[in-house]
Design a protein around this motif. Structure first.
Motif, PDB file in Angstrom:
ATOM      1  N   TYR A  80      -6.701 -33.117  28.878  1.00  0.00           N
ATOM      2  CA  TYR A  80      -7.291 -33.746  27.692  1.00  0.00           C
ATOM      3  C   TYR A  80      -8.462 -34.642  28.102  1.00  0.00           C
ATOM      4  CZ  TYR A  80      -7.740 -36.099  23.206  1.00  0.00           C
ATOM      5  OH  TYR A  80      -8.235 -36.590  22.018  1.00  0.00           O
ATOM      6  N   LYS A  81      -8.253 -35.395  29.156  1.00  0.00           N
ATOM      7  CA  LYS A  81      -9.324 -36.284  29.642  1.00  0.00           C
ATOM      8  C   LYS A  81     -10.560 -35.465  30.013  1.00  0.00           C
ATOM      9  CE  LYS A  81      -7.351 -40.327  31.651  1.00  0.00           C
ATOM     10  NZ  LYS A  81      -6.457 -40.443  32.775  1.00  0.00           N
ATOM     11  N   GLN A  82     -10.310 -34.394  30.739  1.00  0.00           N
ATOM     12  CA  GLN A  82     -11.435 -33.541  31.154  1.00  0.00           C
ATOM     13  C   GLN A  82     -12.134 -32.955  29.911  1.00  0.00           C
ATOM     14  OE1 GLN A  82     -10.347 -29.931  33.192  1.00  0.00           O
ATOM     15  NE2 GLN A  82     -12.468 -29.396  33.600  1.00  0.00           N
ATOM     16  N   PHE A  83     -11.326 -32.554  28.951  1.00  0.00           N
ATOM     17  CA  PHE A  83     -11.878 -31.961  27.739  1.00  0.00           C
ATOM     18  C   PHE A  83     -12.755 -32.973  26.988  1.00  0.00           C
ATOM     19  CE2 PHE A  83     -11.435 -30.700  23.182  1.00  0.00           C
ATOM     20  CZ  PHE A  83     -12.209 -29.557  23.267  1.00  0.00           C
ATOM     21  N   GLN A  84     -12.267 -34.203  26.895  1.00  0.00           N
ATOM     22  CA  GLN A  84     -13.062 -35.251  26.223  1.00  0.00           C
ATOM     23  C   GLN A  84     -14.432 -35.386  26.886  1.00  0.00           C
ATOM     24  OE1 GLN A  84     -10.111 -38.429  26.511  1.00  0.00           O
ATOM     25  NE2 GLN A  84     -10.479 -38.858  24.345  1.00  0.00           N
ATOM     26  N   GLN A  85     -14.414 -35.362  28.203  1.00  0.00           N
ATOM     27  CA  GLN A  85     -15.660 -35.506  28.959  1.00  0.00           C
ATOM     28  C   GLN A  85     -16.607 -34.335  28.679  1.00  0.00           C
ATOM     29  OE1 GLN A  85     -16.504 -38.292  30.513  1.00  0.00           O
ATOM     30  NE2 GLN A  85     -18.503 -37.249  30.716  1.00  0.00           N
ATOM     31  N   VAL A  86     -16.034 -33.121  28.649  1.00  0.00           N
ATOM     32  CA  VAL A  86     -16.843 -31.926  28.371  1.00  0.00           C
ATOM     33  C   VAL A  86     -17.475 -32.037  26.975  1.00  0.00           C
ATOM     34  CG1 VAL A  86     -16.704 -29.443  27.894  1.00  0.00           C
ATOM     35  CG2 VAL A  86     -15.569 -30.399  29.909  1.00  0.00           C
ATOM     36  N   CYS A  87     -16.696 -32.510  26.014  1.00  0.00           N
ATOM     37  CA  CYS A  87     -17.198 -32.636  24.636  1.00  0.00           C
ATOM     38  C   CYS A  87     -18.391 -33.584  24.590  1.00  0.00           C
ATOM     39  CB  CYS A  87     -16.102 -33.169  23.708  1.00  0.00           C
ATOM     40  SG  CYS A  87     -14.774 -32.005  23.530  1.00  0.00           S
ATOM     41  N   LYS A  88     -18.244 -34.695  25.310  1.00  0.00           N
ATOM     42  CA  LYS A  88     -19.314 -35.685  25.345  1.00  0.00           C
ATOM     43  C   LYS A  88     -20.580 -35.069  25.965  1.00  0.00           C
ATOM     44  CE  LYS A  88     -19.602 -40.512  26.413  1.00  0.00           C
ATOM     45  NZ  LYS A  88     -19.090 -41.531  27.303  1.00  0.00           N
ATOM     46  N   THR A  89     -20.360 -34.393  27.077  1.00  0.00           N
ATOM     47  CA  THR A  89     -21.493 -33.742  27.756  1.00  0.00           C
ATOM     48  C   THR A  89     -22.201 -32.782  26.809  1.00  0.00           C
ATOM     49  OG1 THR A  89     -20.227 -33.814  29.799  1.00  0.00           O
ATOM     50  CG2 THR A  89     -22.117 -32.315  29.767  1.00  0.00           C
ATOM     51  N   LEU A  90     -21.396 -31.987  26.101  1.00  0.00           N
ATOM     52  CA  LEU A  90     -22.010 -30.977  25.233  1.00  0.00           C
ATOM     53  C   LEU A  90     -22.764 -31.605  24.068  1.00  0.00           C
ATOM     54  CD1 LEU A  90     -19.267 -28.197  25.168  1.00  0.00           C
ATOM     55  CD2 LEU A  90     -21.587 -28.011  26.077  1.00  0.00           C
ATOM     56  N   GLU A  91     -22.173 -32.636  23.459  1.00  0.00           N
ATOM     57  CA  GLU A  91     -22.865 -33.256  22.319  1.00  0.00           C
ATOM     58  C   GLU A  91     -24.172 -33.896  22.779  1.00  0.00           C
ATOM     59  OE1 GLU A  91     -20.982 -35.186  18.600  1.00  0.00           O
ATOM     60  OE2 GLU A  91     -22.013 -36.824  19.631  1.00  0.00           O
ATOM     61  N   ASN A  92     -24.123 -34.569  23.915  1.00  0.00           N
ATOM     62  CA  ASN A  92     -25.354 -35.187  24.421  1.00  0.00           C
ATOM     63  C   ASN A  92     -26.393 -34.140  24.801  1.00  0.00           C
ATOM     64  OD1 ASN A  92     -24.339 -37.703  24.087  1.00  0.00           O
ATOM     65  ND2 ASN A  92     -23.606 -37.922  26.193  1.00  0.00           N
ATOM     66  N   HIS A  93     -25.901 -33.027  25.297  1.00  0.00           N
ATOM     67  CA  HIS A  93     -26.811 -31.983  25.733  1.00  0.00           C
ATOM     68  C   HIS A  93     -27.512 -31.318  24.550  1.00  0.00           C
ATOM     69  CE1 HIS A  93     -28.312 -29.173  28.691  1.00  0.00           C
ATOM     70  NE2 HIS A  93     -28.011 -28.175  27.880  1.00  0.00           N
ATOM     71  N   TYR A  94     -26.730 -30.985  23.533  1.00  0.00           N
ATOM     72  CA  TYR A  94     -27.308 -30.280  22.370  1.00  0.00           C
ATOM     73  C   TYR A  94     -27.816 -31.253  21.306  1.00  0.00           C
ATOM     74  CZ  TYR A  94     -25.654 -25.771  24.087  1.00  0.00           C
ATOM     75  OH  TYR A  94     -25.470 -24.632  24.825  1.00  0.00           O
ATOM     76  N   ARG A  95     -27.499 -32.518  21.446  1.00  0.00           N
ATOM     77  CA  ARG A  95     -27.890 -33.568  20.502  1.00  0.00           C
ATOM     78  C   ARG A  95     -27.523 -33.193  19.064  1.00  0.00           C
ATOM     79  NH1 ARG A  95     -33.374 -35.177  20.574  1.00  0.00           N
ATOM     80  NH2 ARG A  95     -33.923 -32.999  20.705  1.00  0.00           N
ATOM     81  N   ASP A  96     -26.329 -32.681  18.939  1.00  0.00           N
ATOM     82  CA  ASP A  96     -25.809 -32.332  17.615  1.00  0.00           C
ATOM     83  C   ASP A  96     -24.298 -32.184  17.721  1.00  0.00           C
ATOM     84  OD1 ASP A  96     -25.598 -31.649  14.992  1.00  0.00           O
ATOM     85  OD2 ASP A  96     -26.795 -29.822  15.106  1.00  0.00           O
ATOM     86  N   MET A  97     -23.655 -32.229  16.567  1.00  0.00           N
ATOM     87  CA  MET A  97     -22.202 -32.071  16.567  1.00  0.00           C
ATOM     88  C   MET A  97     -21.840 -30.672  17.072  1.00  0.00           C
ATOM     89  SD  MET A  97     -19.677 -30.551  14.476  1.00  0.00           S
ATOM     90  CE  MET A  97     -19.649 -30.735  12.724  1.00  0.00           C
ATOM     91  N   GLN A  98     -20.887 -30.591  17.994  1.00  0.00           N
ATOM     92  CA  GLN A  98     -20.496 -29.309  18.575  1.00  0.00           C
ATOM     93  C   GLN A  98     -19.144 -28.818  18.051  1.00  0.00           C
ATOM     94  OE1 GLN A  98     -22.622 -27.421  20.863  1.00  0.00           O
ATOM     95  NE2 GLN A  98     -23.836 -28.872  19.671  1.00  0.00           N
TER      96      GLN A  98
END
Ligand code: PEP
Ligand code: MG
Length: 901
Positions: A322-340
């Protein structure tokens, strides 16, 4: 000579062959990135991008959208060179994974999934666990020491392959699963044993053979190509065709196919699969939201077969992942600059990302996310505006529950609660089938569709429902996802309902509800009420909505006016931000009570004198209406179009009305009938209508002019600080002389009226451009017209040469034959009709520099048409009140993409 030509031809075809051979159709994930969306489709491009930024993605490859186009060009075949390229990429995948397709020791299983350029949720098809057969399943069972898992994969594969590739209905297999569960006395599929699943797989294969008369294919290569072809085929299935039309997605885009190594979420209790959003897609609230199912695969979460657990619960069962997943989500949102919106699988405690995309969202969520991302300094104001789908904004104008009635209902009418899947307030009669929803919805009834669960075939019915209630499924079930996309209220997963779908009734909260009974749903709380709760219109000027609209006004160049025929409509439009009225259809004012009879008297007059008596009775009514419109718009421009439709549309048909008219006009019933018959025309849309009425009966134009001018004088008197300049618009002009003729009556009457009132009033006289001849001679027409307004309903009808009233009958065949991809009456034909418009704007300006031009046909509220209107330099668009916010945003988006100098 001949030989040379022949050689040239041979060389030519050789070249083409080489070109096809040289062209690359297949890309490993490691070869692409997010910019290659057109070629790799959304899913493929994002899988490549996630690979590139180092996220855990099961490796695979994408067969490009161009391969799909080639498949159709080759007569629905995958040609040999593309086949070879695919197999080469399978070999590469085998190297990467160390597994082999169909191997007896370490077999490779893959998923095959579609992925078009624009995401089309639930529209295309997926096949998992491809590569399995009777031998491979045994290898997997032994090797994993987990026969239950192996057989679960196999039965799923047979089921999906049969459904997607061979069109044997999924339901046929579900019946067998239900029977097995009943036989074994278990509720969930996870409680079935390896032996049960093996038996099921065999039953499935037998079903396949019975349905298709041949054995289930055992060769993984054959399975693969059949699956790829099925994905290509699915681009042309009825569901996809409907979705494309609704979302303006061109057929020519094609879909890509992603072939990806399987990651297994169904290997036990340290496995699972889920979907999650980085922000709430229903409300826009920041924070991880999603659902997760332990020991499950792919479709289980979205199909709503088992009700999944909220994603936050993953923190308890698999805290590290779960912790890793949270981090991935953050990375993706920051990367795409939109809700993922992401899909993932956990295989034995290891996280795999299967997909990410900019998440679909409700209009309410879209405006909130846009504002929040500006505040979080992730995106600029312009980027925020571009992020919102303008078309969806009218969803924000859907009614909400009347507060007092809701409070009362909260006390005693709550009968149950489900998952708040798509916000909104729905109240209507219960229906149990999509067909009933369509039938009653078309008849103007408000209905709530109640289903065990929904499937893609239900879409048409869902469109007509105020709300959707399902017994099964969570936030990401088909019903929830589709309802959110449509902006329709949805409460899903109300397991307390005892459903009798066939018999058309259900039990809930100790009561029985039948078809036709009243029901209300609150899509924000999940509450279900056993009666109809009153609804009220929404407020457009506060909160996130108000902020986005203000921003839209800051960036738009086009004006946005409204088409309004009554003061009430005009006031609503002004509240929604209209900057004037672009069209008042004066004839619509006569449908009201106590008016139609006067109008009929005018129509049936046989002499000018008789007509003037009737017109004198009508004049004060028109004047009062016009005053109401001008008051509502508070000094902003108001365009009033003179009488336009064929008169026979207004003649009485009922005996009682005919008798009344005879009495009022001192004529016999027979005389009235004869007059009415004489008004009938063979082709009324091209008949005695528009300015032709004013040419035949100038007294009608004179009366309408007096009503406009007197109204304007009165309103100007009441509001000294307003600048009231009425715009009088003559419809259906095709020749400068027609306009000149009508204008003479208007100017003479207007000037006399102003003089008699000792007033000082400016007014404008202009014309609609809705006949191709007017567009072609717009330089001439502009010598008389102070403004142009494009009546693109008629202009489309006249340019295409088909009737706007009858086209509905044959257009579906045109869509099916891919001759048209959208309704030309809804989305402007920029190629043909647009060319006439662009020419008219240029010609008009050539003779009258300061001529102002607008559009008031239906297209004035359609975002892609608005973009075109912006590009040809129109001054404003005019649309129905509820589309004004859409037009404001679309106008801003057009100017951001293509700024006016
Ligand atoms: C038009 O033709 O586009 C128009 C606005 O007029 P009507 O729809 O009333 O014919
Ligand atoms: Mg028209």
């Amino acid at each position: 000579m001949q030989t040379t030509t022949k050689n040239n031809i041979l060389n030519g075809s050789q070249n083409i062959k080489e070109k096809i051979m040289a062209k690359k159709y297949v890309y490993q994930f490691s070869e692409g990135d997010a910019t290659m969306r057109e070629l790799l489709g959304g899913k493929g491009a994002n899988l490549a991008e996630m690979t590139k930024i180092g996220l855990p993605v099961p490796q695979g490859f994408t067969i490009s959208t161009e391969a799909c186009t080639q498949y159709y060009e080759d007569g629905r075949q995958i040609n040999e060179s593309i086949k070879k390229e695919i197999m080469k990429n399978i070999e590469m995948l085998e190297k990467i994974t160390g597994k082999k397709f169909g191997d007896k020791e370490n077999p490779l299983l893959v998923s095959v999934r579609s992925g078009a350029r624009a995401s089309m949720p639930g529209m295309m098809d997926t096949i998992l666990n491809l590569g399995l057969n009777d031998q491979v399943v045994d290898v997997l069972a032994k090797k994993s020491n987990n026969p239950r898992w192996a057989w679960d994969c196999y039965r799923r594969f047979i089921q999906m392959f049969s459904d997607v590739v061979m069109e044997v209905s999924k339901k046929d297999f579900e019946v067998l699963i239900d029977k097995m569960k009943e036989k074994k006395g278990v509720t969930f599929d996870v409680d079935l044993t390896a032996e049960d699943l093996k038996e099921l797989a065999n039953e499935f294969k037998a079903k396949y053979k019975k349905a298709l008369g041949k054995d289930f294919p055992v060769d993984p290569k054959e399975q693969l190509f059949e699956a790829i072809k099925a994905v290509f085929r699915s681009w042309d299935n009825p569901r996809a065709n409907v979705y494309r039309m609704d979302h303006d997605i061109p057929y020519s885009w094609g879909t890509a196919v992603n072939v990806q190594m399987m990651a297994f979420g169904n290997m036990g209790n340290d496995c699972g699969t889920g979907v999650a959003f980085t922000r709430n897609p229903a409300t826009g609230e920041k924070g991880l939201m999603g659902e997760f199912l332990m020991n499950a695969q792919g479709e289980d979460v979205v199909a709503g077969v088992r009700t999944p657990m909220p994603i936050s619960q993953m923190a308890e069962v698999l805290p590290d992942v779960y912790k890793q997943f949270q981090q991935v989500c953050k990375t993706l949102e920051n990367h795409y600059r939109d809700m993922q919106d992401m899909e993932f699988t956990i295989e034995k405690g290891k996280l795999f990302m299967l997909q990410t995309r900019n998440g679909k969202r409700t209009a309410a969520a879209a405006i909130r996310i846009a504002c929040d991302l500006i505040d979080e300094k992730m995106i600029t104001e312009k980027e925020a505006l571009l992020q919102i789908d303008a078309k969806t904004l009218d969803m924000l104008l859907h009614p909400t529950f009347d507060v007092a009635d809701l409070k009362a209902a909260d006390k005693k009418d709550v009968i149950g609660k489900g998952i708040a899947a798509s916000p909104g307030a729905a109240a209507g009669e219960i229906v149990f089938t999509p067909e009933d929803a369509v039938r009653l919805g078309k008849a103007g009834k408000k209905v709530v569709l109640v289903r065990l669960e929904t499937s893609p075939e239900d879409i048409e019915g869902m469109k007509f429902a105020q709300g959707i209630l399902t017994v099964r499924g969570g936030q990401t079930s088909h019903a929830a996802v589709v309802a959110r996309g449509m902006g329709t209220c949805c409460v899903s997963g109300c397991g307390d309902i005892k459903m009798h779908e066939e018999e058309k009734y259900f039990e809930l909260g100790g009561k029985v509800f039948h078809e036709g009974d009243g029901l209300s749903l609150d899509g924000s709380t999940g509450n279900i009420y056993g009666r109809i709760i009153k609804t009220v219109p929404a407020d457009p000027n506060s909160g996130y909505f108000g902020r986005i609209m203000k921003l839209a006004d800051k960036y738009k160049a086009l004006g946005v006016r409204t088409n309004a025929d009554t003061p009430a409509d005009a006031a609503r439009a002004a509240e929604l931000g209209a900057q004037g009225i672009g069209l008042t259809r004066t004839e619509h004012m006569f449908f009201g009570e106590g008016r139609i009879d006067k109008f009929r008297q005018m129509i049936c007059a046989e002499t000018k004198e008789e007509r003037e008596v009737a017109l004198n009775a009508i004049e004060p009514m028109q004047q009062a209406d016009f005053e109401g419109l001008m008051e509502a718009l508070k000094g902003m421009p108001v365009t009033i179009r003179f009488l336009d439709p064929p008169l026979h549309e207004f003649v009485p048909t009922e005996d009682r009305d005919i008798k009344e008219l005879a009495k009022a006009t001192n004529k016999t019933v027979e005389e009235i009938r004869l007059i009415c018959d004489a008004l009938h025309e063979a082709n009324p849309m091209m008949g005695h209508r528009g300015c032709r009425l004013a040419v035949t009966y100038p007294e009608i134009a004179a009366m309408q002019t007096r009503a406009v001018i007197k109204a304007a004088i009165n309103v100007q008197k009441r509001h000294k600080d307003w600048n009231v300049v009425p715009e009088i618009m003559i419809p259906l002009v095709g020749d400068i002389k027609e306009l000149k003729f009508c204008k003479e009556t208007v100017v003479k009457t207007a000037d006399e009226t102003i003089k008699a009132a000792k007033a000082n009033l400016k007014y404008e006289v202009g014309t609609m451009i809705e006949i191709p001849r007017a567009a072609l001679t717009a330089d001439e027409i502009a010598k008389e017209a102070e403004f142009f307004c494009f009546g693109t309903n008629d202009l489309t009808q006249m340019t295409f040469g088909f009737s706007r009233d009858d086209a509905g009958k044959f257009l579906p065949s045109y869509y099916a034959a891919k001759i048209y991809e959208s309704d030309p009456f809804a989305r402007l034909d920029t190629t043909g009709v647009g060319k006439l418009m662009e020419m008219a704007v240029k010609l008009g300006h050539s003779t009258r520099k300061n001529i102002h031009c607008g559009i008031c046909g239906e297209h004035g509220g359609d975002p892609s048409s608005i973009e075109f209107c912006h590009s040809i330099g129109l001054d404003y668009v005019s649309c129905s009140p509820f589309r004004v916010p859409i037009a404001r945003l679309a106008a801003a988006q057009a100017n951001i993409k293509n700024p006016r100098k």
